[in-house]
Design a protein around this motif. Structure first.
Motif, PDB file in Angstrom:
ATOM      1  N   THR A 106       0.796  -1.226   0.000  1.00 25.92           N
ATOM      2  CA  THR A 106       0.000   0.000   0.000  1.00 25.92           C
ATOM      3  C   THR A 106       0.835   1.287   0.000  1.00 25.92           C
ATOM      4  OG1 THR A 106      -0.173  -0.226   2.369  1.00 25.92           O
ATOM      5  CG2 THR A 106      -2.034  -1.009   1.096  1.00 25.92           C
ATOM      6  N   GLY A 107       2.176   1.178  -0.043  1.00 27.95           N
ATOM      7  CA  GLY A 107       3.013   2.370  -0.191  1.00 27.95           C
ATOM      8  C   GLY A 107       3.154   3.195   1.070  1.00 27.95           C
ATOM      9  N   PRO A 108       3.811   4.386   0.936  1.00 25.07           N
ATOM     10  CA  PRO A 108       4.073   5.230   2.109  1.00 25.07           C
ATOM     11  C   PRO A 108       2.790   5.700   2.780  1.00 25.07           C
ATOM     12  CG  PRO A 108       5.270   6.016   0.186  1.00 25.07           C
ATOM     13  CD  PRO A 108       4.328   4.964  -0.300  1.00 25.07           C
ATOM     14  N   LEU A 109       2.943   6.115   4.036  1.00 24.13           N
ATOM     15  CA  LEU A 109       1.788   6.588   4.802  1.00 24.13           C
ATOM     16  C   LEU A 109       1.277   7.911   4.236  1.00 24.13           C
ATOM     17  CD1 LEU A 109       3.258   5.962   8.380  1.00 24.13           C
ATOM     18  CD2 LEU A 109       1.736   4.455   7.077  1.00 24.13           C
ATOM     19  N   VAL A 110      -0.025   8.058   4.204  1.00 23.64           N
ATOM     20  CA  VAL A 110      -0.646   9.287   3.710  1.00 23.64           C
ATOM     21  C   VAL A 110      -0.793  10.250   4.884  1.00 23.64           C
ATOM     22  CG1 VAL A 110      -2.740  10.257   2.664  1.00 23.64           C
ATOM     23  CG2 VAL A 110      -1.963   7.956   2.014  1.00 23.64           C
ATOM     24  N   SER A 146      -8.273   1.494   1.949  1.00 22.44           N
ATOM     25  CA  SER A 146      -7.169   0.643   1.492  1.00 22.44           C
ATOM     26  C   SER A 146      -5.817   1.303   1.736  1.00 22.44           C
ATOM     27  CB  SER A 146      -7.339   0.346   0.001  1.00 22.44           C
ATOM     28  OG  SER A 146      -7.358   1.579  -0.704  1.00 22.44           O
ATOM     29  N   GLN A 147      -5.816   2.455   2.434  1.00 20.95           N
ATOM     30  CA  GLN A 147      -4.548   3.158   2.627  1.00 20.95           C
ATOM     31  C   GLN A 147      -4.195   3.265   4.108  1.00 20.95           C
ATOM     32  OE1 GLN A 147      -5.458   6.862   0.570  1.00 20.95           O
ATOM     33  NE2 GLN A 147      -3.872   6.362  -0.928  1.00 20.95           N
ATOM     34  N   ASN A 148      -2.900   3.450   4.337  1.00 15.00           N
ATOM     35  CA  ASN A 148      -2.432   3.653   5.707  1.00 15.00           C
ATOM     36  C   ASN A 148      -2.061   5.113   5.885  1.00 15.00           C
ATOM     37  OD1 ASN A 148      -2.511   0.935   6.878  1.00 15.00           O
ATOM     38  ND2 ASN A 148      -1.245   0.497   5.091  1.00 15.00           N
ATOM     39  N   SER A 190      -3.580  -3.036   7.617  1.00 16.15           N
ATOM     40  CA  SER A 190      -2.518  -3.441   6.679  1.00 16.15           C
ATOM     41  C   SER A 190      -1.226  -2.645   6.796  1.00 16.15           C
ATOM     42  CB  SER A 190      -3.056  -3.321   5.253  1.00 16.15           C
ATOM     43  OG  SER A 190      -3.408  -1.976   4.972  1.00 16.15           O
ATOM     44  N   MET A 191      -0.962  -1.992   7.968  1.00 11.87           N
ATOM     45  CA  MET A 191       0.197  -1.092   7.977  1.00 11.87           C
ATOM     46  C   MET A 191       1.544  -1.796   8.190  1.00 11.87           C
ATOM     47  SD  MET A 191      -1.193  -0.976  11.244  1.00 11.87           S
ATOM     48  CE  MET A 191      -2.298   0.401  11.235  1.00 11.87           C
ATOM     49  N   TYR A 192       1.549  -3.031   8.656  1.00 14.15           N
ATOM     50  CA  TYR A 192       2.828  -3.625   9.040  1.00 14.15           C
ATOM     51  C   TYR A 192       3.781  -3.782   7.860  1.00 14.15           C
ATOM     52  CZ  TYR A 192       0.975  -4.790  13.673  1.00 14.15           C
ATOM     53  OH  TYR A 192       0.460  -4.725  14.943  1.00 14.15           O
ATOM     54  N   GLU A 193       3.252  -4.218   6.726  1.00 16.59           N
ATOM     55  CA  GLU A 193       4.107  -4.439   5.562  1.00 16.59           C
ATOM     56  C   GLU A 193       4.721  -3.117   5.061  1.00 16.59           C
ATOM     57  OE1 GLU A 193       2.073  -7.182   3.018  1.00 16.59           O
ATOM     58  OE2 GLU A 193       3.747  -7.118   1.610  1.00 16.59           O
ATOM     59  N   PRO A 194       3.921  -2.044   4.872  1.00 14.45           N
ATOM     60  CA  PRO A 194       4.525  -0.777   4.469  1.00 14.45           C
ATOM     61  C   PRO A 194       5.512  -0.226   5.489  1.00 14.45           C
ATOM     62  CG  PRO A 194       2.142  -0.678   4.239  1.00 14.45           C
ATOM     63  CD  PRO A 194       2.460  -1.985   4.869  1.00 14.45           C
ATOM     64  N   LEU A 195       5.236  -0.413   6.780  1.00 15.02           N
ATOM     65  CA  LEU A 195       6.174   0.088   7.795  1.00 15.02           C
ATOM     66  C   LEU A 195       7.496  -0.651   7.682  1.00 15.02           C
ATOM     67  CD1 LEU A 195       3.978   0.577  11.019  1.00 15.02           C
ATOM     68  CD2 LEU A 195       4.814   2.317   9.444  1.00 15.02           C
ATOM     69  N   LEU A 196       7.422  -1.958   7.484  1.00 14.54           N
ATOM     70  CA  LEU A 196       8.649  -2.740   7.387  1.00 14.54           C
ATOM     71  C   LEU A 196       9.440  -2.403   6.130  1.00 14.54           C
ATOM     72  CD1 LEU A 196       7.696  -6.350   8.523  1.00 14.54           C
ATOM     73  CD2 LEU A 196       9.491  -4.905   9.470  1.00 14.54           C
ATOM     74  N   ARG A 197       8.742  -2.013   5.085  1.00 14.70           N
ATOM     75  CA  ARG A 197       9.432  -1.770   3.811  1.00 14.70           C
ATOM     76  C   ARG A 197       9.814  -0.292   3.661  1.00 14.70           C
ATOM     77  NH1 ARG A 197       5.618  -3.271   0.808  1.00 14.70           N
ATOM     78  NH2 ARG A 197       4.903  -1.182   0.332  1.00 14.70           N
TER      79      ARG A 197
END
Ligand code: SF4
Ligand code: SF4
Length: 399
Positions: free
Chosen positions: A13-17, A239-241, A129-136
């Motif tokens: 989901t890419g960077p945090l908005v 669908s966004q973090n 769904s934030m864990y994957e974007p945070l890790l990446r």
């Protein structure tokens, strides 16, 4: 039966908005001493409340503004601008890290010396769904959080637990453990069991292991990186973090998401399985709020106090292997002691029983209510507020 996916697989989901700033922030207060008075001006980052119990972090103004109202459960700030307090970055080597983190707004109840450090990278609920974007995308910040935590925990073993199929690169000297990507495998007791083989009660802390989520590490890393206190939370909305200022009203978030709330709609803070309904649209989000969900009037389950049919469907799906139907009846008829005989404390509050209940009884709510009443009975000198805090901690901080 409403169809619902229990899958914990998340897309990228890419960077945090970063959202727009609301005109007012309603900052939640739990067990704190409030420092300013109505009418006072505060800068972003000013400490506005100190925690009264160990383990709980202090509270800071998320934005500059005027203190408009002080109530038992919140401080209302009228936002005026972006001025911030000056930061003098303190070398981490020179401070008591745990005490410093607490003063910066981090809840430190889960930070203690232990042989095992478990990093939970499994989404707590479907749709969060934030864990994957945070890790990446925030890898450096998460790594800084991990290095800081290691100074307190001093672990000899580290595990990164992830849902099979989700991307997660290991940290140095860290064993990766995969769990099936199905709810409730991301809840803390399930993750602890996956690593240690031990079953622990919800809200209890295993003596030899510390468990933190990737989100916890991100918050700690951000505080160390910037030298500024924790004034934002990370939430999945749609669908966004998003990076959201603590105290942002629920109604502002739904409006910004383009979702007008109609009479009869339910706004849920957290996930759909174990989140809490917002009390009203003015309620401000807390640092523990992981998501915002909207259930339209007439959609989803509509639980009510129907009679239990004794069908046993709830028992067949309960991961704790207890009897949710019986527990709900104990709660309904105020037989709280009897609920203990039926192992109420083994309930990990996943909410799965309520999903499968043929009679659409609010099973999780009955169980939480009985636990709350038992806490009052067992700890007669505790205040309601303290028990609410304990209950919240047991929920994994969820609100
Ligand atoms: S919420 Fe229901 S299904 Fe989940 S552990 Fe508790 S009793 Fe079992
Ligand atoms: S699923 Fe519902 S109706 Fe069936 S036994 Fe459990 S509580 Fe009772």
């Amino acid at each position: 039966m409403t169809t619902f996916s229990f899958s914990l697989l998340t897309g990228e989901t890419g960077p945090l908005v970063k959202g727009n700033e609301p005109p007012e922030l309603r900052v939640p207060i739990h067990m704190h001493t409030i420092l300013p008075s109505p009418g006072d001006q505060v800068l972003a980052g000013t400490k506005i409340a100190t925690a009264n119990i160990s383990g709980l972090g202090d509270v800071h103004a998320p934005s500059s503004g005027t203190i408009k109202e002080i109530a038992d459960d919140h401080i209302l700030i009228e936002v005026t601008g972006e001025d911030r307090t000056q930061v003098e970055k303190v070398p981490m080597e020179d401070v008591n890290v745990r005490k410093w983190l607490r003063e910066q707004g981090i809840n430190v109840g889960s930070l203690y010396r232990a042989t095992t450090l478990i990093i939970n990278a499994v989404p707590p609920e479907p749709g969060i769904s934030m864990y994957e974007p945070l890790l990446r995308d925030y890898r450096k910040t998460v790594e800084l959080g991990l290095e800081t935590v290691k100074r307190i925990v001093t672990p000899s073993k580290m595990y990164l637990v992830t849902a099979k199929g989700n991307r997660a690169n290991a940290f140095p000297n860290c064993t990766v453990t995969h769990v099936s990507p199905t709810y409730p495998n991301g809840l803390d007791p399930m993750v602890i069991r996956a690593v240690t083989g031990q079953e622990v009660l919800l809200g209890t802390k295993p003596a030899e292991a510390v468990l933190l989520s990737v989100r916890d590490l991100f918050f700690i890393g951000k505080v160390v990186e910037t030298g500024r206190p924790l004034t934002e939370t990370v939430m999945t909305i749609g669908s966004q973090n998003h990076l959201i200022k603590i105290g942002t009203p629920v109604g502002w978030l739904t409006q910004e998401a383009g979702a007008a709330v109609q009479p009869g709609d339910r706004v849920i803070l957290g996930g759909l399985m174990r989140g809490m309904p917002a009390l009203n649209l003015q309620q401000g989000v807390d640092k523990d709020t992981t998501g915002l969900m909207l259930i339209r009037n007439g959609e989803g389950l509509n639980p009510t106090d129907n009679f239990c049919l004794g069908c046993g469907e709830c028992e067949r799906h309960c991961p704790a292997r207890i009897m949710p139907g019986m527990l709900s009846r104990c709660s309904e008829f105020k037989q709280y002691d009897r609920a203990e005989d039926f192992h109420i404390h083994s309930c990990i509050e996943c909410g799965i029983c309520g999903y499968w209940c043929k009679a659409q009884r609010p099973l999780l709510q009955y169980i939480r209510h009985a636990k709350y009443e038992l806490a009052l009975l067992r700890l007669p000198n505790q205040t309601d507020e303290a028990i609410s805090h304990e209950t919240k901690e047991a929920h994994g901080g969820e609100r």
